[in-house]
Design an enzyme around this catalytic site. Sequence first.
Site, PDB file in Angstrom:
ATOM      1  N   VAL A   1     -38.503   5.384  23.168  1.00 39.83           N
ATOM      2  CA  VAL A   1     -39.631   6.309  23.305  1.00 39.83           C
ATOM      3  C   VAL A   1     -40.622   5.799  24.334  1.00 39.83           C
ATOM      4  O   VAL A   1     -41.070   6.549  25.217  1.00 39.83           O
ATOM      5  CB  VAL A   1     -40.324   6.523  21.947  1.00 39.83           C
ATOM      6  CG1 VAL A   1     -41.566   7.407  22.115  1.00 39.83           C
ATOM      7  CG2 VAL A   1     -39.366   7.157  20.945  1.00 39.83           C
ATOM      8  N   GLY A   2     -40.984   4.529  24.262  1.00 39.25           N
ATOM      9  CA  GLY A   2     -41.959   3.975  25.187  1.00 39.25           C
ATOM     10  C   GLY A   2     -41.517   4.068  26.635  1.00 39.25           C
ATOM     11  O   GLY A   2     -42.316   4.400  27.530  1.00 39.25           O
TER      12      GLY A   2
ATOM     13  N   LYS B   1     -44.785   6.728  11.624  1.00 41.97           N
ATOM     14  CA  LYS B   1     -44.867   7.466  10.357  1.00 41.97           C
ATOM     15  C   LYS B   1     -45.070   6.558   9.156  1.00 41.97           C
ATOM     16  O   LYS B   1     -45.823   6.879   8.240  1.00 41.97           O
ATOM     17  CB  LYS B   1     -43.618   8.316  10.165  1.00 41.97           C
ATOM     18  CG  LYS B   1     -42.331   7.542  10.246  1.00 41.97           C
ATOM     19  CD  LYS B   1     -41.123   8.444  10.196  1.00 41.97           C
ATOM     20  CE  LYS B   1     -39.852   7.675  10.511  1.00 41.97           C
ATOM     21  NZ  LYS B   1     -39.748   7.311  11.937  1.00 41.97           N
TER      22      LYS B   1
ATOM     23  N   LYS C   1     -42.928  11.092   5.912  1.00 45.46           N
ATOM     24  CA  LYS C   1     -43.382  12.306   6.602  1.00 45.46           C
ATOM     25  C   LYS C   1     -44.003  13.302   5.619  1.00 45.46           C
ATOM     26  O   LYS C   1     -44.987  13.972   5.937  1.00 45.46           O
ATOM     27  CB  LYS C   1     -42.211  12.926   7.351  1.00 45.46           C
ATOM     28  CG  LYS C   1     -41.700  12.044   8.489  1.00 45.46           C
ATOM     29  CD  LYS C   1     -40.389  12.543   9.061  1.00 45.46           C
ATOM     30  CE  LYS C   1     -39.897  11.643  10.169  1.00 45.46           C
ATOM     31  NZ  LYS C   1     -38.555  12.034  10.684  1.00 45.46           N
TER      32      LYS C   1
ATOM     33  N   CYS D   1     -41.950  -0.687  24.142  1.00 43.63           N
ATOM     34  CA  CYS D   1     -41.331   0.010  25.266  1.00 43.63           C
ATOM     35  C   CYS D   1     -39.828   0.126  25.027  1.00 43.63           C
ATOM     36  O   CYS D   1     -39.019  -0.262  25.861  1.00 43.63           O
ATOM     37  CB  CYS D   1     -41.619  -0.726  26.576  1.00 43.63           C
ATOM     38  SG  CYS D   1     -41.362   0.295  28.048  1.00 43.63           S
TER      39      CYS D   1
ATOM     40  N   GLU E   1     -49.089  13.084  16.359  1.00 49.85           N
ATOM     41  CA  GLU E   1     -48.162  14.215  16.265  1.00 49.85           C
ATOM     42  C   GLU E   1     -46.702  13.775  16.215  1.00 49.85           C
ATOM     43  O   GLU E   1     -45.870  14.368  15.512  1.00 49.85           O
ATOM     44  CB  GLU E   1     -48.365  15.155  17.457  1.00 49.85           C
ATOM     45  CG  GLU E   1     -47.539  16.434  17.403  1.00 49.85           C
ATOM     46  CD  GLU E   1     -47.948  17.334  16.247  1.00 49.85           C
ATOM     47  OE1 GLU E   1     -47.091  17.567  15.371  1.00 49.85           O
ATOM     48  OE2 GLU E   1     -49.100  17.785  16.228  1.00 49.85           O
TER      49      GLU E   1
ATOM     50  N   GLU F   1     -28.533   5.161  12.301  1.00 50.40           N
ATOM     51  CA  GLU F   1     -28.663   3.756  12.649  1.00 50.40           C
ATOM     52  C   GLU F   1     -27.529   2.952  12.008  1.00 50.40           C
ATOM     53  O   GLU F   1     -26.840   3.416  11.090  1.00 50.40           O
ATOM     54  CB  GLU F   1     -30.010   3.215  12.143  1.00 50.40           C
ATOM     55  CG  GLU F   1     -31.227   3.935  12.685  1.00 50.40           C
ATOM     56  CD  GLU F   1     -31.497   3.626  14.144  1.00 50.40           C
ATOM     57  OE1 GLU F   1     -30.936   2.623  14.659  1.00 50.40           O
ATOM     58  OE2 GLU F   1     -32.242   4.393  14.768  1.00 50.40           O
TER      59      GLU F   1
ATOM     60  N   ARG G   1     -39.448  -8.901  24.766  1.00 47.68           N
ATOM     61  CA  ARG G   1     -38.624  -9.557  25.770  1.00 47.68           C
ATOM     62  C   ARG G   1     -38.839  -8.904  27.129  1.00 47.68           C
ATOM     63  O   ARG G   1     -38.170  -7.924  27.457  1.00 47.68           O
ATOM     64  CB  ARG G   1     -37.151  -9.451  25.362  1.00 47.68           C
ATOM     65  CG  ARG G   1     -36.762 -10.129  24.055  1.00 47.68           C
ATOM     66  CD  ARG G   1     -36.547 -11.621  24.263  1.00 47.68           C
ATOM     67  NE  ARG G   1     -35.502 -11.872  25.227  1.00 47.68           N
ATOM     68  CZ  ARG G   1     -34.189 -11.874  24.947  1.00 47.68           C
ATOM     69  NH1 ARG G   1     -33.780 -11.605  23.705  1.00 47.68           N
ATOM     70  NH2 ARG G   1     -33.303 -12.137  25.881  1.00 47.68           N
TER      71      ARG G   1
ATOM     72  N   GLY H   1     -35.278  11.520  18.723  1.00 46.88           N
ATOM     73  CA  GLY H   1     -34.770  11.215  20.051  1.00 46.88           C
ATOM     74  C   GLY H   1     -35.888  10.814  20.993  1.00 46.88           C
ATOM     75  O   GLY H   1     -37.060  11.147  20.784  1.00 46.88           O
TER      76      GLY H   1
END
Length: 440
Positions: free
Chosen positions: A22-23, A110, A210, A19, A134, A195, A54, A314
């Site tokens: 994205v989650g 991926k 990919k 989470c 996807e 990053e 956490r 993103g």
Amino acid sequence: MSNTLPRGAAPIRVALLGCGTVGTEVVRLIEEQSKDLTARIGAPLEIVGIAVRRPDKHPDIKASLLTTDAQSLVDGDADIVVEVIGGIDPVKGLLVDALRSGKSVVSANKALLAEEGGLLHAAAAESGADLYYEAAVAGAIPILRPLRESMVGDRITRVLGIVNGTTNYILSRMDETGSSFSEALAEATDLGYAEADPTADVDGFDAAAKAAILAALAFHTPVTTDDVYREGISAVTSGDFASARDMGCTIKLLSICERVSDPDNPSEDAVSARVYPAMIPRTHPLASVGDAFNAVFVEAEAAGPLMFYGKGAGGDPTASAVLGDLVAVARNKVATTTGGGVSTYAALPIRPMGKTPTRYHVSLDVSDKAGVLAAVATEFARNDVSISTVRQEGRGDEATLVLVTHTAADEALAATVEQLHASEYVRAVVSVMRVEGKDS
């Protein structure tokens, strides 16, 4: 025709592994669009648990949903497991367990799909579960399902793409401003595109994973990251961009997957999968893809050329792709069916990079004296590498020889470069870059 649902339609129970950015967005979309999603699916979605490291770091999520025990969610009564953790272990074991128990899986992973896609697909086929991913390639851009479903009746010959937003942003800035790689990387980091450790992006690992997924789907052949030749962008210089501009080109990190002839059996097909920075004409559709956007160019025998373009990374774009898969899988659950599986019936051999023909741009720091051009040309001819164009820039200690070759095998060019390093006429091999999209 009535749009109402069957009275008392049982909810589709969803377990979420991870989470993060994205989650969290997936949870928000499920909650905010619950009415519309229920209408589209034919049953409501119900999140039954979210595995996190956490729980205290997620104050906006219902505490009753959070757990640190991902295995318990996988072993529970969820219908669908959505995985947005990333990495190989322990995620591989969790998803294999889920699939073997009949739970469908939606993943954005991926690296795992590129390394262990065969294992996961086998587990899905064994139990009759769905495996959708996807979001693993190019964020919100719908590319995997078109390859897997829409174009399954066609013969795909080539997939050429920009599939890493970080490197595309860096190269776009170098092209637009003349900045160095380190300067463009620092800017990408400040903006959140790169990053803190950008290795996976700038060294091409992300794009190679990919490419493996794209090649496997396009050519119905098992392809892993070990089969993908990889070069990153850290050696690209502002001088390379200047040379590219002189040729009417720009530089992009390309993922290239092709159906080619097998060098050991020319009458049979093989697969070539590779990632590297290359000069491409500014007239090519991919040349105009700037900033952190992604694009994938597909060539097929019947459909012809197709291009897919959009945001490739993103939280929002990736969550959109995850939710799209979740809706598709949930619909299958309601209809008590599954989507089409992935076939590797072709099992084509992988053509090694050394046997792969490409054009090259070679820049040499040479001595400005008689016989230089003849000596350099001899080294190219010795390895059967034909020169298309040549020009000299500067004089004396500033003399540079710039050559563009016709199509030649990678191993032949490598041998030529090795011999040039030893030549008394060549002070340094300044740059070697592949050229794509131009006539041979």
